[in-house]
Design an enzyme around this catalytic site. Structure first.
Site, PDB file in Angstrom:
ATOM      1  N   ARG A 152     -46.637 -31.918 -21.043  1.00  0.00           N
ATOM      2  CA  ARG A 152     -46.004 -31.479 -22.111  1.00  0.00           C
ATOM      3  C   ARG A 152     -44.825 -32.253 -22.266  1.00  0.00           C
ATOM      4  O   ARG A 152     -44.005 -31.955 -23.089  1.00  0.00           O
ATOM      5  CB  ARG A 152     -45.374 -30.046 -21.702  1.00  0.00           C
ATOM      6  CG  ARG A 152     -44.442 -29.846 -20.629  1.00  0.00           C
ATOM      7  CD  ARG A 152     -43.696 -28.450 -20.696  1.00  0.00           C
ATOM      8  NE  ARG A 152     -44.369 -27.422 -20.180  1.00  0.00           N
ATOM      9  CZ  ARG A 152     -44.805 -26.157 -20.763  1.00  0.00           C
ATOM     10  NH1 ARG A 152     -44.208 -26.074 -21.862  1.00  0.00           N
ATOM     11  NH2 ARG A 152     -45.698 -25.303 -20.226  1.00  0.00           N
ATOM     12  N   GLY A 171     -40.963 -29.238 -15.102  1.00  0.00           N
ATOM     13  CA  GLY A 171     -40.404 -27.800 -15.264  1.00  0.00           C
ATOM     14  C   GLY A 171     -41.422 -26.637 -15.618  1.00  0.00           C
ATOM     15  O   GLY A 171     -41.199 -25.772 -15.367  1.00  0.00           O
ATOM     16  N   GLY A 195     -53.910 -34.799 -17.301  1.00  0.00           N
ATOM     17  CA  GLY A 195     -54.677 -35.155 -16.299  1.00  0.00           C
ATOM     18  C   GLY A 195     -56.125 -34.471 -16.364  1.00  0.00           C
ATOM     19  O   GLY A 195     -56.414 -33.200 -16.334  1.00  0.00           O
ATOM     20  N   GLY A 248     -44.785  -4.820 -20.240  1.00  0.00           N
ATOM     21  CA  GLY A 248     -44.397  -5.549 -18.790  1.00  0.00           C
ATOM     22  C   GLY A 248     -42.884  -6.001 -18.877  1.00  0.00           C
ATOM     23  O   GLY A 248     -42.065  -5.937 -19.934  1.00  0.00           O
ATOM     24  N   GLU A 288     -37.888  -7.701 -21.378  1.00  0.00           N
ATOM     25  CA  GLU A 288     -36.721  -8.735 -21.177  1.00  0.00           C
ATOM     26  C   GLU A 288     -36.404  -9.333 -22.579  1.00  0.00           C
ATOM     27  O   GLU A 288     -35.241  -9.165 -23.265  1.00  0.00           O
ATOM     28  CB  GLU A 288     -36.972 -10.075 -20.148  1.00  0.00           C
ATOM     29  CG  GLU A 288     -37.008  -9.513 -18.865  1.00  0.00           C
ATOM     30  CD  GLU A 288     -37.102 -10.706 -17.927  1.00  0.00           C
ATOM     31  OE1 GLU A 288     -36.770 -10.441 -16.753  1.00  0.00           O
ATOM     32  OE2 GLU A 288     -37.215 -11.736 -18.330  1.00  0.00           O
ATOM     33  N   HIS A 339     -16.794  -5.024   1.730  1.00  0.00           N
ATOM     34  CA  HIS A 339     -16.260  -3.806   0.862  1.00  0.00           C
ATOM     35  C   HIS A 339     -15.135  -4.475  -0.148  1.00  0.00           C
ATOM     36  O   HIS A 339     -14.508  -5.364   0.341  1.00  0.00           O
ATOM     37  CB  HIS A 339     -15.878  -2.890   1.564  1.00  0.00           C
ATOM     38  CG  HIS A 339     -14.716  -1.747   0.620  1.00  0.00           C
ATOM     39  ND1 HIS A 339     -15.676  -0.791   0.036  1.00  0.00           N
ATOM     40  CD2 HIS A 339     -13.656  -1.527   0.261  1.00  0.00           C
ATOM     41  CE1 HIS A 339     -15.060   0.009  -0.790  1.00  0.00           C
ATOM     42  NE2 HIS A 339     -13.521  -0.334  -0.762  1.00  0.00           N
TER      43      HIS A 339
END
Ligand SMILES: Cc1cc2nc3c(=O)[nH]c(=O)nc-3n(C[C@H](O)[C@H](O)[C@H](O)COP(=O)(O)OP(=O)(O)OC[C@H]3O[C@@H](n4cnc5c(N)ncnc54)[C@H](O)[C@@H]3O)c2cc1C
EC number: 1.8.1.4
Length: 468
Positions: A37, A41, A117, A185, A190, A447
């Site tokens: 790409r 990453g 590859g 999902g 998100e 705490h």
């Protein structure tokens, strides 16, 4: 044409591939990584975990500035969205991260080939370089880490404008008035949250009669209620059969999953998020006699494929399609290659949904424990009774422990609440050491922190929760 000889050639530069490369470098193996790409990453850094978290963070602050600041005495003018800047900030962060991975390759003496590859037989990889060059690599071991791609939905063609997949949804050029998310999902919820916070009306269409399959049902039910309160609309038990795009938007045809009358649903933008499938296109698997299974996954046994010296890790093999699972695979696979004892416990791979509140879990759901026939106890503690969550106005959610009734060994931990993604790690460590709920209940926690809710829930297994 360049030729080179390696101990390990890794195909794919995502969290599986680059972590494998780092570990191989650390162990003194002569290593190459091949990535097509143009940047390292993989999905995670470029079009997955990281850009989605950048937008979740920015949109959460946008919503807080518009709705929550005034309740704690911070009066600001109504915030104005600068989407171009938000996208730029996201991209700048992604670039910094991918450069960091490149640095790690250099630091660990890994040779990076920017190109596609292809396995050309045992011990042979040919790289068609992005710059037009060809490199013939020979190697003792090939590690396939080619990852995954969005699963297409028949009848709904992604054009990355009106009908997008997760990659398109990370780069919309304007906030749609209405967004239909197909698939309830983690990725859909998100990204749906991002665009809802920025102003879209979000409807989620899901084939199953519940959201987030794999999540403990009690937690998923509470999560759905919370998302509904935030403005999400859910159409569960419903399938999308076709989509028609036009100047006015997209018209979807829906049908009850169990069959029945069709209905239409219109939206400016449709996000198809029904899952991901392994990616092995053009990889040359046939040259070494490796055949993917019916769903496209490469069959493995401790990361070994059917071909000697060919290994596979990450999203391209079975198991949770998560970056940290790919990383675990990577370390274990390379350690096995180096003659060490690599091992991954797939029962201890945590999951997190980075919405607000977050949801996080590790181990078995209550349904799984019930089905296994093991007698169990649960302990539960709501964030409503946690002092830190209360003063921060983040009281939604709870922590739930599931432990073996006889031995007290923790079998699963489920949390919905403020930043629980940061807290699930302590449950992972506890469970990795075969810990009991009492081990955690008797461990001093600072705490005031939200982590005290974890301890209180653990105390609840033996009925001695103190702060409720
Ligand atoms: C929107 C979104 C959000 C996500 N959020 C999270 C999250 O919060 N947490 C989490 O754990 N996971 C998340 N994921 C999942 C996570 O991104 C994947 O599980 C992870 O990237 C898998 O890593 P991998 O190394 O196996 O594959 P990938 O990251 O997919 O990397 C594979 C790489 O191989 C390259 N490649 C493929 N074939 C070849 C070839 N023949 N030659 C050269 N290169 C090749 C590809 O270009 C790609 O860069 C998210 C995914 C998406 C889409």
């Amino acid at each position: 044409m360049a030729d080179d000889n390696f101990d390990v050639v890794i195909i794919g530069g995502g969290p599986g591939g680059y972590n494998a490369a780092v570990r191989a470098g650390q162990l003194g193996l002569k290593t190459a990584i091949v990535e097509s790409r143009g940047v390292l990453g993989g999905t995670c850094l470029n079009v997955g975990c990281m850009p989605s978290k950048a937008l979740l963070h920015a949109s959460e602050l946008f919503e807080a500035a518009g709705h929550e600041f005034s309740t704690i005495g911070i009066d600001v003018p109504a915030p104005k969205l600068n989407l171009v800047q938000m996208m730029k900030a996201k991209q700048d962060s992604v670039t910094a991260l991918t450069k960091g991975v490149e640095f790690l390759m250099k630091k660990n003496k890994v040779t990076y080939y920017a190109g596609f590859g292809k396995i050309a037989g045992p011990g042979k990889v040919v790289v068609a370089g992005n710059d037009g060059s060809t490199s013939n690599l020979t190697t003792k071991n090939i590690v396939i880490a080619t990852g995954s791609e969005p699963t297409p939905l028949p009848g709904v063609d992604v054009d990355q404008k009106q009908i997008v997949d997760s990659t398109g949804a990370l780069s919309l050029s304007a906030v749609p008035k209405s967004l239909v998310v197909v698939g309830a999902g983690i990725i859909g919820l998100e990204l749906g949250s991002v665009w809802r916070r920025l102003g879209a009306q979000v409807t989620v269409v899901e084939f199953l009669d519940r959201i987030t399959p794999g999540m403990d049902t009690e937690t998923a039910t509470a999560f759905q209620k919370t998302l509904t309160k935030q403005g999400f609309t859910f159409k569960l038990g419903t399938k999308v059969t076709s989509a028609k795009t036009g100047v006015k938007g997209v018209e979807l045809t829906l049908e009850p999953a169990a069959g029945g009358a069709q209905e239409k649903l219109s939206a400016d933008v449709v996000l198809v998020a029904i899952g991901r499938r392994p990616f092995t296109k053009g990889l040359g698997l046939e040259s070494v006699g490796v055949t993917p299974d019916q769903r496209g996954f490469i069959p493995t046994n401790h990361f070994k494929t059917a071909a000697p010296g060919v290994w596979a890790i990450g999203d391209v093999i079975l198991g949770p399609m998560l970056a940290h699972k790919a990383e675990e695979d990577a370390v274990a696979c390379i350690e096995l290659i180096a003659g060490k004892a690599g091992h991954v416990d797939y029962n201890l791979v945590p999951s997190v949904v980075y919405t607000s509140p977050e949801v996080a879990w590790v181990g078995q759901t209550e349904e799984q424990v019930k089905a296994s026939g093991v007698a169990y106890k649960t302990g539960k503690f709501p964030f409503m009774a946690n002092s830190r969550a209360k003063i921060n106005h983040e009281t939604e959610g709870f922590v739930k422990f599931i432990a073996d009734a006889k031995t007290d060994k923790v079998l699963g931990v489920h949390m919905m609440g403020p930043q629980v993604g940061e807290m699930i790690g302590e449950a992972c460590v506890l469970m990795a050491f075969g810990g009991a709920s009492e081990d955690l209940a008797r461990t001093c926690h600072p705490h005031p922190t939200r982590s005290e809710a974890v301890r209180q829930a653990a105390m609840g297994v033996e009925n001695w929760t103190m702060q409720m």
